[in-house]
Design a protein around this motif. Structure first.
Motif, PDB file in Angstrom:
ATOM      1  N   PHE A  63      29.876  48.996  25.090  1.00 15.95           N
ATOM      2  CA  PHE A  63      29.374  48.419  23.847  1.00 15.95           C
ATOM      3  C   PHE A  63      28.645  47.086  24.057  1.00 15.95           C
ATOM      4  N   ALA A  64      27.743  47.075  25.027  1.00 12.76           N
ATOM      5  CA  ALA A  64      26.889  45.907  25.217  1.00 12.76           C
ATOM      6  C   ALA A  64      25.675  46.050  24.307  1.00 12.76           C
ATOM      7  N   VAL A  65      25.552  45.127  23.351  1.00 11.61           N
ATOM      8  CA  VAL A  65      24.495  45.212  22.339  1.00 11.61           C
ATOM      9  C   VAL A  65      23.181  44.669  22.912  1.00 11.61           C
ATOM     10  N   GLU A  66      22.121  45.450  22.777  1.00  7.10           N
ATOM     11  CA  GLU A  66      20.805  45.032  23.267  1.00  7.10           C
ATOM     12  C   GLU A  66      19.852  44.677  22.132  1.00  7.10           C
ATOM     13  N   LYS A  67      19.807  45.512  21.102  1.00 12.06           N
ATOM     14  CA  LYS A  67      18.949  45.252  19.944  1.00 12.06           C
ATOM     15  C   LYS A  67      19.727  45.554  18.671  1.00 12.06           C
ATOM     16  N   VAL A  68      19.374  44.845  17.599  1.00 13.40           N
ATOM     17  CA  VAL A  68      19.963  45.101  16.290  1.00 13.40           C
ATOM     18  C   VAL A  68      18.857  45.043  15.249  1.00 13.40           C
ATOM     19  N   TRP A  69      18.866  46.013  14.346  1.00  8.09           N
ATOM     20  CA  TRP A  69      17.961  46.006  13.202  1.00  8.09           C
ATOM     21  C   TRP A  69      18.789  45.864  11.924  1.00  8.09           C
ATOM     22  N   LYS A  70      18.343  44.993  11.048  1.00  7.12           N
ATOM     23  CA  LYS A  70      18.983  44.828   9.747  1.00  7.12           C
ATOM     24  C   LYS A  70      17.962  45.209   8.688  1.00  7.12           C
ATOM     25  N   ARG A  71      18.260  46.303   7.961  1.00  2.88           N
ATOM     26  CA  ARG A  71      17.326  46.883   6.993  1.00  2.88           C
ATOM     27  C   ARG A  71      15.935  47.069   7.618  1.00  2.88           C
ATOM     28  N   GLY A  72      15.942  47.548   8.841  1.00  2.00           N
ATOM     29  CA  GLY A  72      14.699  47.889   9.523  1.00  2.00           C
ATOM     30  C   GLY A  72      13.995  46.749  10.207  1.00  2.00           C
ATOM     31  N   LYS A  73      14.486  45.531  10.046  1.00  2.00           N
ATOM     32  CA  LYS A  73      13.877  44.384  10.698  1.00  2.00           C
ATOM     33  C   LYS A  73      14.716  43.999  11.911  1.00  2.00           C
ATOM     34  N   GLN A  74      14.061  43.874  13.069  1.00  2.00           N
ATOM     35  CA  GLN A  74      14.806  43.533  14.271  1.00  2.00           C
ATOM     36  C   GLN A  74      15.256  42.079  14.216  1.00  2.00           C
ATOM     37  N   GLY A 120      26.306  43.119  17.008  1.00  2.00           N
ATOM     38  CA  GLY A 120      26.100  44.391  16.328  1.00  2.00           C
ATOM     39  C   GLY A 120      26.666  44.483  14.938  1.00  2.00           C
ATOM     40  N   THR A 121      27.271  43.404  14.414  1.00  2.00           N
ATOM     41  CA  THR A 121      27.808  43.403  13.054  1.00  2.00           C
ATOM     42  C   THR A 121      26.699  43.128  12.061  1.00  2.00           C
ATOM     43  N   THR A 122      26.608  43.951  11.031  1.00  2.00           N
ATOM     44  CA  THR A 122      25.572  43.764  10.016  1.00  2.00           C
ATOM     45  C   THR A 122      26.140  43.576   8.609  1.00  2.00           C
ATOM     46  N   THR A 123      27.452  43.839   8.419  1.00  2.00           N
ATOM     47  CA  THR A 123      28.097  43.652   7.116  1.00  2.00           C
ATOM     48  C   THR A 123      29.510  43.124   7.339  1.00  2.00           C
ATOM     49  N   SER A 147      17.439  40.790  20.037  1.00  2.00           N
ATOM     50  CA  SER A 147      16.746  41.378  21.189  1.00  2.00           C
ATOM     51  C   SER A 147      17.429  40.909  22.460  1.00  2.00           C
ATOM     52  N   GLU A 148      17.678  41.844  23.368  1.00  2.00           N
ATOM     53  CA  GLU A 148      18.355  41.541  24.631  1.00  2.00           C
ATOM     54  C   GLU A 148      19.662  40.781  24.402  1.00  2.00           C
ATOM     55  N   GLY A 149      20.351  41.175  23.323  1.00  2.00           N
ATOM     56  CA  GLY A 149      21.645  40.587  23.032  1.00  2.00           C
ATOM     57  C   GLY A 149      21.602  39.199  22.440  1.00  2.00           C
ATOM     58  N   ARG A 150      20.417  38.720  22.059  1.00  2.00           N
ATOM     59  CA  ARG A 150      20.297  37.359  21.523  1.00  2.00           C
ATOM     60  C   ARG A 150      19.708  37.404  20.122  1.00  2.00           C
ATOM     61  N   PHE A 151      20.298  36.612  19.235  1.00  2.00           N
ATOM     62  CA  PHE A 151      19.797  36.489  17.873  1.00  2.00           C
ATOM     63  C   PHE A 151      18.419  35.840  17.906  1.00  2.00           C
ATOM     64  N   LEU A 152      17.486  36.381  17.143  1.00  2.00           N
ATOM     65  CA  LEU A 152      16.080  35.997  17.283  1.00  2.00           C
ATOM     66  C   LEU A 152      15.682  34.767  16.476  1.00  2.00           C
ATOM     67  N   SER A 153      16.464  34.363  15.499  1.00  2.00           N
ATOM     68  CA  SER A 153      16.053  33.269  14.615  1.00  2.00           C
ATOM     69  C   SER A 153      16.930  32.041  14.824  1.00  2.00           C
ATOM     70  N   ASP A 154      16.430  30.909  14.356  1.00  2.00           N
ATOM     71  CA  ASP A 154      17.212  29.677  14.320  1.00  2.00           C
ATOM     72  C   ASP A 154      17.682  29.463  12.885  1.00  2.00           C
ATOM     73  N   LEU A 155      18.991  29.391  12.704  1.00  2.00           N
ATOM     74  CA  LEU A 155      19.558  29.205  11.375  1.00  2.00           C
ATOM     75  C   LEU A 155      20.088  27.794  11.237  1.00  2.00           C
ATOM     76  N   ALA A 195      22.349  49.333  15.641  1.00  2.00           N
ATOM     77  CA  ALA A 195      22.478  48.604  16.897  1.00  2.00           C
ATOM     78  C   ALA A 195      22.180  49.547  18.055  1.00  2.00           C
ATOM     79  N   MET A 196      21.463  49.038  19.045  1.00  2.00           N
ATOM     80  CA  MET A 196      21.187  49.794  20.258  1.00  2.00           C
ATOM     81  C   MET A 196      22.082  49.243  21.360  1.00  2.00           C
ATOM     82  N   ILE A 197      22.900  50.114  21.957  1.00  2.00           N
ATOM     83  CA  ILE A 197      23.882  49.687  22.951  1.00  2.00           C
ATOM     84  C   ILE A 197      23.751  50.541  24.209  1.00  2.00           C
ATOM     85  N   ASP A 198      24.469  50.143  25.257  1.00  2.00           N
ATOM     86  CA  ASP A 198      24.421  50.912  26.497  1.00  2.00           C
ATOM     87  C   ASP A 198      25.359  52.114  26.450  1.00  2.00           C
TER      88      ASP A 198
END
Length: 579
Positions: free
Chosen positions: A342-353, A101-104, A356-364, A334-337
């Motif tokens: 504070f179980a994080v389910e979804k996070v949007w950064k500047r409106g982009k998800q 849920g950290t964005t900054t 999802s389901e607590g997992r980072f969506l991209s490979d860095l 961040a969307m939490i329970d």
């Protein structure tokens, strides 16, 4: 007009806010945790071009997400962290904290700048630009952190000013030379003034009274070095912002709450920070989400705890576009329970998800460019260079380790002498400690003794040694110490556990001698392996390498050791081994 024209973007946002045009995204049905009013609102959130443009029940969107039964909170903000201390590159760090849920994050990169110079800071900024996490770096104010440590290159006031001009930093890193500020040292004051109008962060352990007043004239008005409730209250009363940290070694956020809970309005100038959190801590416990859970469990009202990880750090750092869910703010959500779990389910950064389901969506990728060089040509010291001739009738100073603390004590002990030289004494838990200048290759070695590791045999060695990050070794015997030093030199750094001529566990740190190229999960597993190997040597510490890393930090009291020898931090001077 086009979508890149500021006026056109504003008109478009206003049209969406008024409900005349559809938003890019509407998050529906959730309960917004309002950090302004400290209450829940069941409202929809309209997001357009990366911004929150409306909060209400009348919005339509091109896309919508159902958040029924969930809590929506602002993206979390870490107000003070050294990413290098996690042993992760910025990319691997981003992957683990975004999922929490950290964005900054406000990152002070003085670790790699000590070890690699401004090339190290440039590397961190370069690696971070493309990430879906806002990492705002400071320009380090104290390179070296004190006259008693050897860094790669000294960063003076003009270099600080030029680094700001190059947009490599957003604020001034912690001013650790509080002695210089209080004493009116022109060098220290020039470095502070080089920040201009920018935020200036502080570092002033155990400072109070007239000295604290003098320090605050520098504009360095925050502190994360808090050892007691009384110290915290005095600094708060003098106008400082308090950074309550909780990590592998420093846990003031749990110890200082009593004085703050006496009057909840005191929390308005407090934030939770992670400072020197490890990959293992991030992987197993979390980031700012973990601190918020801890605050709530210790009796802090949930909305107060949330504000300390969102709105408060945003206000301190003048980040007016984040820290809350409201029109005009970045769509960092961040969307939490629940706040308590504070179980994080979804996070949007500047409106982009991005989660999802607590997992980072991209490979860095862990590294995008050239790695900064951390070491000079370095020759291993000879055994006789590490030998300390005894002085008849003299006792010696020994560093007294405090577990779960950056602070140490100055102990006075009788030495153990063999063949005319001082030697370690496992029976009294008195181990060798050495710090070797790796940054400039001078051959300088600081030699001393430390109590608290309970080593019966073997050695621990690290290229992570705050703040200059020279090689640091603690050993129960000299052969193990020499093997440990050679291991660091041959690998240009890392963390090692050795016994005699055998390396029992090793963590490579190819990025500046400070960071791995691996994921948080892999580094956490290696951390367990190092701790288990250290335990087999008799070490009783839960996090031995975290404790080891701060024994060379010459800006945190009381007795520390650098390549120059013992440093009495309280008295701001070098100190003899012999008493």
């Amino acid at each position: 007009m086009n979508g890149h024209d500021p006026l056109e973007r504003l008109r478009s946002a206003v049209a969406v806010a008024l409900g005349h045009e559809p938003a890019d995204l509407v998050i529906r049905g959730g309960h917004i945790a309002n950090v302004f009013t400290h209450e829940y609102e069941q409202m929809d959130i309209a997001i357009h071009q990366g911004k929150i443009v409306g909060v209400g029940l009348w919005y339509e969107g091109v896309e919508s997400v159902d958040a029924t039964g969930k809590i929506l909170v602002p993206g979390l903000i870490d107000g003070h962290i050294h990413i290098e201390s996690s042993l992760l590159t910025p990319a691997m760090f981003a992957a683990v904290v975004l999922a929490r849920g950290t964005t900054t994050v406000m990152a002070d990169a003085h670790e790699i700048t000590n070890s690699c110079g401004l090339d190290g800071l440039s590397y961190m900024v370069r690696e971070s630009i493309v990430l879906p996490l806002d990492i705002l770096y400071s320009v380090p104010s104290c390179i070296p952190p004190s006259p008693f440590e050897t860094c790669r290159e000294e960063i003076d006031a003009e270099m600080i000013a030029n680094t700001f001009r190059r947009s490599l930093g957003a604020y001034l890193g912690e001013m650790m030379n509080y002695h210089g500020i209080v004493d009116g040292n022109p060098n220290a004051w020039d470095r502070v003034n080089a920040a201009g109008y920018r935020v200036r962060t502080g570092h002033a352990p155990e400072l109070g009274g007239e000295d604290l007043c003098a320090y605050l004239l520098s504009g360095c008005d925050s502190d994360h070095e808090l050892d007691s409730a009384e110290e915290a209250l005095e600094k708060l009363g003098r106008g400082m912002w308090l950074m309550l940290r909780y990590n592998d070694l420093s846990r003031d956020s749990g110890d200082l709450l009593g004085v703050l809970q006496e009057n909840l309005s005191r929390f308005a100038r407090c934030m939770v920070v992670s400072n020197n959190v490890s990959a293992r801590g991030l992987h197993e416990n979390g980031h700012i989400d973990h601190l918020i859970r801890l605050m709530i469990k210790k009796g802090v009202p949930p909305f107060v705890a949330l504000a300390m990880g969102t709105l408060n750090p945003a206000r301190y750092f003048r980040l007016w576009d984040r820290g809350a869910i409201a029109p005009g703010y970045n769509a960092d959500i961040a969307m939490i329970d629940s706040l308590e779990n504070f179980a994080v389910e979804k996070v949007w950064k500047r409106g982009k998800q991005v989660v999802s389901e607590g997992r980072f969506l991209s490979d860095l990728e862990p590294c995008l460019g050239r790695l900064p060089n951390a070491t000079t040509n370095y020759a291993a010291p000879l055994p006789e260079q590490l030998a300390i001739p005894a002085k008849k009738g003299h006792r010696i100073r020994v560093i007294g380790l405090r577990e779960d603390s950056n602070l140490t004590d100055e102990l006075i002990m009788e030495p153990k002498i063999k063949d005319g030289v001082l030697v370690s004494d496992a029976a009294r838990d008195m181990a060798y400690i050495f710090v070797l200048d790796k940054n400039q290759g001078s051959g300088r070695v600081g030699c001393g003794f430390v109590k608290g590791f309970t080593l019966r045999r073997g050695a621990l060695a690290s290229s992570v040694g705050h703040d200059a990050h020279n090689f640091i070794v603690v050993a129960a015997d000299m052969p193990s110490a020499l093997t440990a030093i050679r291991t660091l030199i041959e690998n240009a750094g890392g963390l090692a556990v050795v016994n005699g001529d055998k390396v029992l566990a090793f963590q490579p740190l190819p990025v500046g001698g400070l960071m791995s190229l691996d994921s948080a999960q892999t580094v956490a597993a290696n951390d367990h392996a190092l701790a288990e190997a250290a335990q087999k040597l008799g070490c009783g510490l839960n996090r031995p390498f975290a404790s080891l890393s701060f024994l060379s930090c010459s800006v945190i009291p009381e007795l520390k050791i650098t390549d120059y020898g013992y440093v009495n931090v309280t008295k701001n001077r070098l100190s003899s081994l012999f008493y």
